[in-house]
Design an enzyme around this catalytic site. Structure first.
Site, PDB file in Angstrom:
ATOM      1  N   ASP A  12      -5.381   1.265   0.679  1.00  0.00           N
ATOM      2  CA  ASP A  12      -6.372   2.090   0.765  1.00  0.00           C
ATOM      3  C   ASP A  12      -7.912   1.260   0.580  1.00  0.00           C
ATOM      4  OD1 ASP A  12      -4.337   3.996   0.662  1.00  0.00           O
ATOM      5  OD2 ASP A  12      -4.901   4.736  -1.283  1.00  0.00           O
ATOM      6  N   ASP A 133      -2.325  17.607   2.265  1.00  0.00           N
ATOM      7  CA  ASP A 133      -2.610  17.188   0.991  1.00  0.00           C
ATOM      8  C   ASP A 133      -2.473  18.528  -0.070  1.00  0.00           C
ATOM      9  OD1 ASP A 133      -2.852  14.727   1.743  1.00  0.00           O
ATOM     10  OD2 ASP A 133      -5.223  14.909   1.956  1.00  0.00           O
TER      11      ASP A 133
END
Length: 241
Positions: A12, A133
């Protein structure tokens, strides 16, 4: 395929560094490496078979911000890279795929602009992973900041007949918390969809990986792992190939 192939390490990127967020909170950041490229290389050297790269700046700002780092990662590693974060237009997806990224993860755009999303899927068949998500049982978009009215399965069903690669299911409430993955939610999705599902969020141990691995028969393809790898709770090189 053994456990080692089942794990997809997460890289990330935020402000040019390799980080992890806690439960999707942009303020709760832990930096794990100044150079995301060397972090990506490290996971490959330890035996990872693919990588999950996320542009967190892109996810929050609506367009990829760390494209040069992504290019360097793709150039440096020889394993496939999937990428997500801020892919909200056909042009953004095209640019990223031109870097050599193998698959793209798209969430917000799929929800907000069906026409643009369909154009992407028809132009790049089997290259798109739909990002689901989930926050408190509903799908969240725009870097997890906005909740929709859809359950994960309702959302996924809208795309299951399209020429996508599959789905990435993240339980945001567990992400970066190492409290265990959402086994039931992942199984429920996978067994009700035609396309494969990648799990994400909450993994804290090899036991967690094994529980998800047992769902392969339902269509679970792999699991994205971040914090548990960075903090040494799971060692890729010690897992069976």
């Amino acid at each position: 395929m053994g456990l080692r192939s089942f794990i997809i390490p997460a890289v990330d990127i935020k402000n040019g560094k390799a980080v992890r967020l806690f439960k999707g909170d942009p303020e709760a950041v832990t930096v794990y490496g100044e150079d995301p490229v060397s972090v990506a290389k490290q996971w490959e050297e330890k035996g990872a078979k693919h990588l999950h790269v996320v542009d967190l700046d892109g996810a929050f700002e609506g367009k990829p911000k760390n494209i040069n780092i992504v290019k360097e990662i793709v150039k440096t590693v020889s394993i496939p890279v999937e990428f997500g974060g801020g892919l909200r237009s056909f042009e953004a997806v095209k640019s990223i795929l031109e870097t050599g990224v193998k698959k793209v993860v798209i969430g917000s755009l799929a929800y907000q602009n069906r026409q643009e999303f369909e154009k992407i899927v028809s132009s790049f068949p089997e290259k798109v992973i739909v990002g689901i998500d989930a926050k408190d049982g509903k799908v969240a978009i725009k870097g997890w900041l906005e909740k929709t009215e859809y359950t994960p399965l309702d959302f996924a069903k809208m795309f299951d007949d399209m020429d996508i690669w599959g789905f990435l299911y993240t339980d945001v409430n567990r992400d970066g918390a190492m409290v265990g993955p959402n086994i039931e939610g992942t199984k429920y999705l996978a067994e009700n969809l035609k396309h494969p599902v990648i799990a994400s969020g909450g993994v804290g141990s090899v036991e967690d990986i094994k529980k998800l691995y047992d769902l392969k028969k339902y269509g679970v393809y792999g699991v994205v792992v971040g914090k548990a790898l960075y903090e040494g709770k799971i060692n890729i090189e010690q897992l069976e190939d």
